[in-house]
Design an enzyme around this catalytic site. Structure first.
Site, short mmCIF file in Angstrom:
data_model
loop_
_atom_site.label_atom_id
_atom_site.label_comp_id
_atom_site.label_asym_id
_atom_site.label_seq_id
_atom_site.Cartn_x
_atom_site.Cartn_y
_atom_site.Cartn_z
CG LEU A 166 2.15 -5.22 -8.80
CD1 LEU A 166 1.98 -5.01 -10.22
CD2 LEU A 166 3.53 -6.01 -8.78
N PRO A 167 4.39 -2.78 -5.06
CG PRO A 167 6.30 -3.09 -4.07
CD PRO A 167 5.26 -3.88 -5.21
CB CYS A 168 3.04 2.10 -6.84
SG CYS A 168 1.41 2.20 -5.73
CG HIS A 169 4.04 1.37 -0.47
ND1 HIS A 169 3.45 0.29 -0.98
CD2 HIS A 169 5.15 0.83 0.26
CE1 HIS A 169 3.99 -0.79 -0.35
NE2 HIS A 169 4.78 -0.48 0.32
#
Lengths: 199, 165
Positions: A166-169
Protein backbone atom coordinates in the site's frame (compact mmCIF):
# COMPACT_ATOMS: atom_id res chain seq x y z
CA UNK A 1 27.31 -39.69 33.76
CA UNK A 2 28.56 -36.96 31.43
CA UNK A 3 27.89 -39.23 28.46
CA UNK A 4 24.12 -38.87 28.91
CA UNK A 5 24.17 -35.14 28.46
CA UNK A 6 26.46 -35.49 25.48
CA UNK A 7 23.91 -36.41 22.83
CA UNK A 8 24.97 -33.79 20.32
CA UNK A 9 25.83 -34.96 16.86
CA UNK A 10 28.04 -33.18 14.34
CA UNK A 11 25.20 -32.44 11.92
CA UNK A 12 22.84 -30.98 14.54
CA UNK A 13 22.58 -27.54 12.91
CA UNK A 14 21.59 -29.15 9.59
CA UNK A 15 19.17 -31.52 11.30
CA UNK A 16 17.47 -28.65 13.13
CA UNK A 17 17.21 -26.62 9.93
CA UNK A 18 15.61 -29.58 8.18
CA UNK A 19 13.24 -30.23 11.10
CA UNK A 20 12.26 -26.56 11.32
CA UNK A 21 11.45 -26.53 7.61
CA UNK A 22 9.39 -29.69 8.03
CA UNK A 23 7.56 -28.08 10.97
CA UNK A 24 6.56 -25.13 8.77
CA UNK A 25 5.05 -27.45 6.19
CA UNK A 26 3.27 -29.57 8.80
CA UNK A 27 1.93 -26.42 10.50
CA UNK A 28 0.57 -25.11 7.20
CA UNK A 29 -1.08 -28.46 6.46
CA UNK A 30 -2.67 -28.51 9.94
CA UNK A 31 -3.95 -24.90 9.64
CA UNK A 32 -1.69 -23.87 12.53
CA UNK A 33 0.54 -21.44 10.65
CA UNK A 34 -1.22 -18.24 11.74
CA UNK A 35 1.71 -16.00 10.74
CA UNK A 36 4.45 -17.03 8.29
CA UNK A 37 7.39 -14.71 7.64
CA UNK A 38 10.57 -14.45 5.62
CA UNK A 39 13.09 -11.79 4.71
CA UNK A 40 14.09 -10.59 1.24
CA UNK A 41 16.97 -8.40 0.11
CA UNK A 42 16.07 -5.17 -1.65
CA UNK A 43 17.80 -1.93 -2.75
CA UNK A 44 16.41 -0.45 0.51
CA UNK A 45 18.02 -3.18 2.61
CA UNK A 46 16.53 -6.29 4.13
CA UNK A 47 12.71 -6.39 4.19
CA UNK A 48 10.68 -8.63 6.47
CA UNK A 49 7.45 -9.93 4.92
CA UNK A 50 4.75 -11.59 7.03
CA UNK A 51 1.44 -13.14 5.98
CA UNK A 52 -1.57 -14.77 7.58
CA UNK A 53 -3.71 -17.26 5.61
CA UNK A 54 -5.78 -14.19 4.59
CA UNK A 55 -2.96 -12.19 3.07
CA UNK A 56 0.14 -10.12 3.64
CA UNK A 57 -0.09 -8.54 7.09
CA UNK A 58 3.24 -6.76 7.58
CA UNK A 59 6.14 -5.37 5.58
CA UNK A 60 9.01 -4.11 7.75
CA UNK A 61 12.16 -2.23 6.88
CA UNK A 62 15.58 -2.96 8.31
CA UNK A 63 15.23 0.14 10.51
CA UNK A 64 12.70 -1.79 12.61
CA UNK A 65 14.31 -4.63 14.54
CA UNK A 66 13.12 -8.09 13.53
CA UNK A 67 12.45 -9.15 17.13
CA UNK A 68 10.18 -6.17 17.76
CA UNK A 69 8.23 -6.79 14.56
CA UNK A 70 7.77 -10.48 15.41
CA UNK A 71 6.80 -9.63 19.01
CA UNK A 72 4.15 -7.23 17.70
CA UNK A 73 2.77 -9.92 15.37
CA UNK A 74 2.70 -12.45 18.22
CA UNK A 75 0.87 -10.01 20.50
CA UNK A 76 -1.59 -8.53 18.00
CA UNK A 77 -2.22 -11.32 15.45
CA UNK A 78 -1.28 -14.71 16.94
CA UNK A 79 1.70 -16.19 18.83
CA UNK A 80 1.76 -19.00 16.24
CA UNK A 81 4.50 -17.26 14.24
CA UNK A 82 6.98 -19.34 12.20
CA UNK A 83 9.66 -18.55 9.64
CA UNK A 84 8.34 -20.19 6.49
CA UNK A 85 9.09 -18.86 3.05
CA UNK A 86 6.47 -20.62 0.93
CA UNK A 87 3.47 -18.42 1.73
CA UNK A 88 5.55 -15.32 0.97
CA UNK A 89 6.89 -16.50 -2.39
CA UNK A 90 4.41 -14.43 -4.45
CA UNK A 91 5.09 -11.32 -2.33
CA UNK A 92 8.85 -11.79 -2.63
CA UNK A 93 8.57 -12.16 -6.40
CA UNK A 94 6.40 -9.05 -6.75
CA UNK A 95 8.82 -7.03 -4.59
CA UNK A 96 11.69 -8.05 -6.85
CA UNK A 97 9.69 -7.03 -9.96
CA UNK A 98 8.72 -3.72 -8.34
CA UNK A 99 12.32 -2.80 -7.47
CA UNK A 100 13.41 -3.78 -10.98
CA UNK A 101 10.84 -1.31 -12.40
CA UNK A 102 8.84 -4.12 -13.99
CA UNK A 103 5.80 -3.86 -11.72
CA UNK A 104 3.58 -0.87 -10.90
CA UNK A 105 0.89 -2.40 -8.68
CA UNK A 106 1.01 -5.21 -6.19
CA UNK A 107 -1.43 -8.01 -6.84
CA UNK A 108 -1.54 -9.58 -3.36
CA UNK A 109 -4.24 -10.40 -0.83
CA UNK A 110 -3.83 -8.02 2.12
CA UNK A 111 -4.76 -8.66 5.77
CA UNK A 112 -5.33 -5.34 7.56
CA UNK A 113 -5.69 -6.86 11.05
CA UNK A 114 -3.03 -4.47 12.37
CA UNK A 115 -4.85 -1.28 11.41
CA UNK A 116 -8.31 -0.22 12.54
CA UNK A 117 -10.93 2.48 11.98
CA UNK A 118 -10.07 5.69 10.16
CA UNK A 119 -6.46 4.63 9.64
CA UNK A 120 -7.64 1.52 7.83
CA UNK A 121 -9.86 3.66 5.56
CA UNK A 122 -6.88 5.88 4.80
CA UNK A 123 -4.43 3.09 3.91
CA UNK A 124 -7.04 1.44 1.72
CA UNK A 125 -7.15 4.63 -0.37
CA UNK A 126 -3.40 4.57 -1.03
CA UNK A 127 -3.51 2.40 -4.19
CA UNK A 128 -5.68 5.07 -5.85
CA UNK A 129 -2.58 7.29 -6.12
CA UNK A 130 -1.05 6.21 -9.44
CA UNK A 131 2.49 4.87 -9.80
CA UNK A 132 5.00 7.71 -10.17
CA UNK A 133 2.57 10.33 -8.83
CA UNK A 134 2.11 11.88 -5.41
CA UNK A 135 -0.76 13.22 -3.32
CA UNK A 136 -0.58 15.51 -0.29
CA UNK A 137 -1.71 14.51 3.19
CA UNK A 138 -4.48 17.12 2.86
CA UNK A 139 -5.65 15.67 -0.46
CA UNK A 140 -5.78 12.19 1.04
CA UNK A 141 -7.74 13.54 4.02
CA UNK A 142 -10.26 15.06 1.60
CA UNK A 143 -10.45 11.73 -0.28
CA UNK A 144 -11.20 10.02 3.02
CA UNK A 145 -14.11 12.41 3.48
CA UNK A 146 -12.49 14.23 6.39
CA UNK A 147 -10.60 17.27 5.05
CA UNK A 148 -9.57 18.43 8.53
CA UNK A 149 -7.85 15.15 9.40
CA UNK A 150 -4.46 15.90 7.83
CA UNK A 151 -2.59 14.91 11.00
CA UNK A 152 -4.53 11.66 11.38
CA UNK A 153 -3.76 10.88 7.75
CA UNK A 154 -0.09 11.50 8.46
CA UNK A 155 -0.21 9.06 11.37
CA UNK A 156 -2.07 6.49 9.27
CA UNK A 157 0.63 6.68 6.58
CA UNK A 158 3.46 6.59 9.11
CA UNK A 159 2.02 3.43 10.69
CA UNK A 160 0.91 1.70 7.49
CA UNK A 161 1.57 -2.01 8.31
CA UNK A 162 2.20 -2.91 4.67
CA UNK A 163 4.34 -0.13 3.12
CA UNK A 164 5.25 -0.63 -0.57
CA UNK A 165 2.23 -2.92 -1.05
CA UNK A 166 0.00 0.00 0.00
CA UNK A 167 2.07 2.91 -1.37
CA UNK A 168 2.20 5.40 1.51
CA UNK A 169 5.49 6.67 0.00
CA UNK A 170 3.37 8.51 -2.59
CA UNK A 171 1.88 10.79 0.08
CA UNK A 172 3.94 13.97 0.56
CA UNK A 173 3.62 17.33 2.27
CA UNK A 174 1.63 20.13 0.64
CA UNK A 175 4.83 22.16 0.29
CA UNK A 176 6.30 19.39 -1.87
CA UNK A 177 8.81 18.06 0.69
CA UNK A 178 8.67 14.28 1.15
CA UNK A 179 7.80 14.04 4.84
CA UNK A 180 8.27 11.11 7.17
CA UNK A 181 8.41 7.44 6.17
CA UNK A 182 8.55 4.18 8.10
CA UNK A 183 11.66 3.16 6.17
CA UNK A 184 13.29 6.59 6.62
CA UNK A 185 13.04 9.74 4.43
CA UNK A 186 15.88 8.56 2.15
CA UNK A 187 13.95 5.38 1.33
CA UNK A 188 10.87 7.45 0.47
CA UNK A 189 12.88 9.68 -1.88
CA UNK A 190 14.50 6.62 -3.47
CA UNK A 191 11.11 5.00 -4.12
CA UNK A 192 9.67 8.15 -5.70
CA UNK A 193 12.76 8.43 -7.94
CA UNK A 194 12.53 4.75 -8.88
CA UNK A 195 8.92 5.22 -9.97
CA UNK A 196 9.67 8.42 -11.93
CA UNK A 197 12.51 6.64 -13.73
CA UNK A 198 10.17 3.84 -14.89
CA UNK A 199 7.14 5.94 -15.84
CA UNK B 1 3.70 -11.27 26.73
CA UNK B 2 3.95 -14.41 24.59
CA UNK B 3 7.00 -14.79 22.36
CA UNK B 4 6.56 -15.71 18.69
CA UNK B 5 6.66 -19.52 18.43
CA UNK B 6 9.70 -19.30 16.16
CA UNK B 7 11.70 -18.02 19.14
CA UNK B 8 10.82 -21.19 21.10
CA UNK B 9 11.96 -23.43 18.24
CA UNK B 10 15.27 -21.56 18.06
CA UNK B 11 15.88 -21.49 21.80
CA UNK B 12 14.80 -25.05 22.66
CA UNK B 13 14.95 -27.06 19.42
CA UNK B 14 18.33 -28.59 20.29
CA UNK B 15 17.29 -29.56 23.83
CA UNK B 16 14.11 -31.17 22.53
CA UNK B 17 16.17 -33.10 19.96
CA UNK B 18 18.42 -34.46 22.75
CA UNK B 19 15.39 -35.58 24.75
CA UNK B 20 13.91 -37.29 21.68
CA UNK B 21 17.18 -39.08 20.90
CA UNK B 22 17.62 -40.25 24.46
CA UNK B 23 14.09 -41.60 24.77
CA UNK B 24 13.10 -42.71 21.24
CA UNK B 25 16.55 -43.48 19.79
CA UNK B 26 18.12 -41.81 16.78
CA UNK B 27 15.88 -43.53 14.21
CA UNK B 28 12.64 -42.17 15.65
CA UNK B 29 13.94 -38.98 17.26
CA UNK B 30 13.12 -36.73 14.30
CA UNK B 31 9.51 -37.91 14.09
CA UNK B 32 9.17 -37.37 17.83
CA UNK B 33 10.65 -33.85 17.51
CA UNK B 34 8.19 -32.97 14.73
CA UNK B 35 5.20 -34.38 16.62
CA UNK B 36 6.26 -32.56 19.77
CA UNK B 37 6.65 -29.12 18.19
CA UNK B 38 3.43 -29.47 16.17
CA UNK B 39 1.52 -30.39 19.35
CA UNK B 40 3.15 -27.48 21.16
CA UNK B 41 2.26 -25.07 18.34
CA UNK B 42 -1.36 -26.22 18.57
CA UNK B 43 -1.53 -25.68 22.34
CA UNK B 44 0.69 -22.58 22.54
CA UNK B 45 -2.04 -19.88 22.51
CA UNK B 46 -3.59 -21.53 25.61
CA UNK B 47 -0.32 -21.86 27.54
CA UNK B 48 -0.69 -19.67 30.65
CA UNK B 49 1.46 -16.54 30.68
CA UNK B 50 4.50 -17.02 32.90
CA UNK B 51 4.61 -20.80 32.35
CA UNK B 52 8.06 -22.39 32.17
CA UNK B 53 8.22 -22.81 28.39
CA UNK B 54 11.28 -25.08 28.37
CA UNK B 55 9.83 -27.48 30.94
CA UNK B 56 6.55 -27.50 29.00
CA UNK B 57 8.29 -28.34 25.71
CA UNK B 58 10.49 -30.99 27.32
CA UNK B 59 7.42 -32.65 28.86
CA UNK B 60 5.65 -32.79 25.49
CA UNK B 61 8.81 -34.09 23.79
CA UNK B 62 9.24 -36.82 26.41
CA UNK B 63 5.64 -37.97 25.89
CA UNK B 64 5.91 -37.93 22.09
CA UNK B 65 9.21 -39.81 22.21
CA UNK B 66 7.65 -42.53 24.37
CA UNK B 67 4.77 -42.74 21.85
CA UNK B 68 7.29 -43.21 19.03
CA UNK B 69 9.15 -45.88 20.97
CA UNK B 70 5.93 -47.79 21.70
CA UNK B 71 4.62 -47.64 18.13
CA UNK B 72 8.00 -48.88 16.89
CA UNK B 73 7.84 -51.77 19.34
CA UNK B 74 4.32 -52.65 18.18
CA UNK B 75 5.17 -52.51 14.48
CA UNK B 76 5.64 -56.09 13.27
CA UNK B 77 8.93 -56.94 11.60
CA UNK B 78 8.14 -58.62 8.25
CA UNK B 79 9.13 -62.30 8.36
CA UNK B 80 12.28 -63.26 6.56
CA UNK B 81 13.56 -59.70 6.46
CA UNK B 82 16.98 -59.21 7.88
CA UNK B 83 16.98 -56.08 10.02
CA UNK B 84 19.48 -53.53 8.86
CA UNK B 85 22.37 -52.90 11.20
CA UNK B 86 21.15 -50.00 13.31
CA UNK B 87 22.75 -46.71 14.21
CA UNK B 88 25.87 -47.07 12.11
CA UNK B 89 25.45 -43.53 10.83
CA UNK B 90 23.23 -41.85 13.36
CA UNK B 91 24.65 -43.15 16.61
CA UNK B 92 25.33 -40.30 19.02
CA UNK B 93 28.90 -40.24 20.17
CA UNK B 94 28.92 -40.70 23.88
CA UNK B 95 32.15 -41.91 25.25
CA UNK B 96 32.29 -45.56 26.20
CA UNK B 97 28.54 -46.16 25.94
CA UNK B 98 28.37 -49.39 23.94
CA UNK B 99 24.72 -50.18 24.38
CA UNK B 100 21.74 -48.15 23.18
CA UNK B 101 20.98 -45.63 25.88
CA UNK B 102 17.31 -45.32 24.86
CA UNK B 103 16.82 -49.06 25.23
CA UNK B 104 18.28 -49.01 28.72
CA UNK B 105 16.24 -45.93 29.62
CA UNK B 106 13.09 -47.77 28.54
CA UNK B 107 13.72 -50.40 31.21
CA UNK B 108 13.56 -47.85 34.04
CA UNK B 109 10.36 -47.22 36.02
CA UNK B 110 8.47 -44.26 34.53
CA UNK B 111 9.31 -41.77 37.23
CA UNK B 112 13.03 -42.61 37.26
CA UNK B 113 13.25 -42.39 33.50
CA UNK B 114 11.45 -39.07 33.43
CA UNK B 115 13.68 -37.70 36.19
CA UNK B 116 16.85 -38.80 34.36
CA UNK B 117 15.68 -37.39 31.03
CA UNK B 118 14.47 -34.06 32.44
CA UNK B 119 17.56 -33.48 34.57
CA UNK B 120 20.47 -35.15 32.76
CA UNK B 121 19.37 -34.84 29.14
CA UNK B 122 17.28 -31.66 29.13
CA UNK B 123 19.32 -29.99 31.88
CA UNK B 124 16.34 -28.90 33.99
CA UNK B 125 17.14 -28.28 37.66
CA UNK B 126 15.64 -30.79 40.16
CA UNK B 127 13.25 -28.07 41.36
CA UNK B 128 11.71 -27.82 37.87
CA UNK B 129 11.72 -31.60 37.44
CA UNK B 130 9.73 -31.81 40.68
CA UNK B 131 7.24 -29.25 39.35
CA UNK B 132 6.58 -31.55 36.37
CA UNK B 133 6.55 -34.88 38.24
CA UNK B 134 4.90 -33.68 41.44
CA UNK B 135 6.57 -34.16 44.79
CA UNK B 136 9.60 -32.41 46.20
CA UNK B 137 12.90 -31.45 44.62
CA UNK B 138 14.58 -33.94 46.94
CA UNK B 139 12.35 -36.73 45.61
CA UNK B 140 13.15 -35.73 42.03
CA UNK B 141 16.85 -35.77 42.86
CA UNK B 142 16.51 -39.23 44.41
CA UNK B 143 14.55 -40.61 41.42
CA UNK B 144 17.20 -39.27 39.09
CA UNK B 145 20.05 -40.72 41.17
CA UNK B 146 18.32 -44.11 41.41
CA UNK B 147 17.79 -44.11 37.65
CA UNK B 148 21.42 -43.29 36.95
CA UNK B 149 22.56 -46.04 39.35
CA UNK B 150 20.30 -48.54 37.55
CA UNK B 151 21.65 -47.40 34.18
CA UNK B 152 25.21 -47.86 35.41
CA UNK B 153 24.41 -51.41 36.54
CA UNK B 154 22.79 -52.23 33.17
CA UNK B 155 25.70 -50.65 31.37
CA UNK B 156 28.21 -52.64 33.37
CA UNK B 157 26.29 -55.87 32.66
CA UNK B 158 26.09 -54.99 28.98
CA UNK B 159 29.82 -54.46 28.81
CA UNK B 160 30.38 -57.83 30.50
CA UNK B 161 28.07 -59.50 27.98
CA UNK B 162 30.02 -58.01 25.13
CA UNK B 163 33.24 -59.29 26.62
CA UNK B 164 31.85 -62.83 27.02
CA UNK B 165 30.69 -62.98 23.42
Amino acid sequence: MTEIADLQMPDDADTLRRLTDRLGRAAEAADLLDVAYRTVDSPLGRLLLAATPRGIVRVAFETETEDEVLDELAARVSPRVLADARRLDPAAREMEEYFAGRRRDFDLAIDLTLVMGFRREVVQLLPTIPYGRTASYAELAAMAGNPGATRAVGTACARNPVPLVLPCHRVVRSDGTTGAYRGGPEAKTALLQLELAHL
Amino acid sequence: MKKPFEALVRAHGATVLRVCRAVAGPDDAEDAWSEAFLAALRAYPDLPAGANVEAWLVTIAHRKAIDQLRSRRRAPVPAGEVPEPRHTRTQPAFAGWQRDLWEDLATLPDKQRAAVVYHHVAGLPHREVAAILGGTAAAARRASADGIAALRRTHAEGTDDDRDR
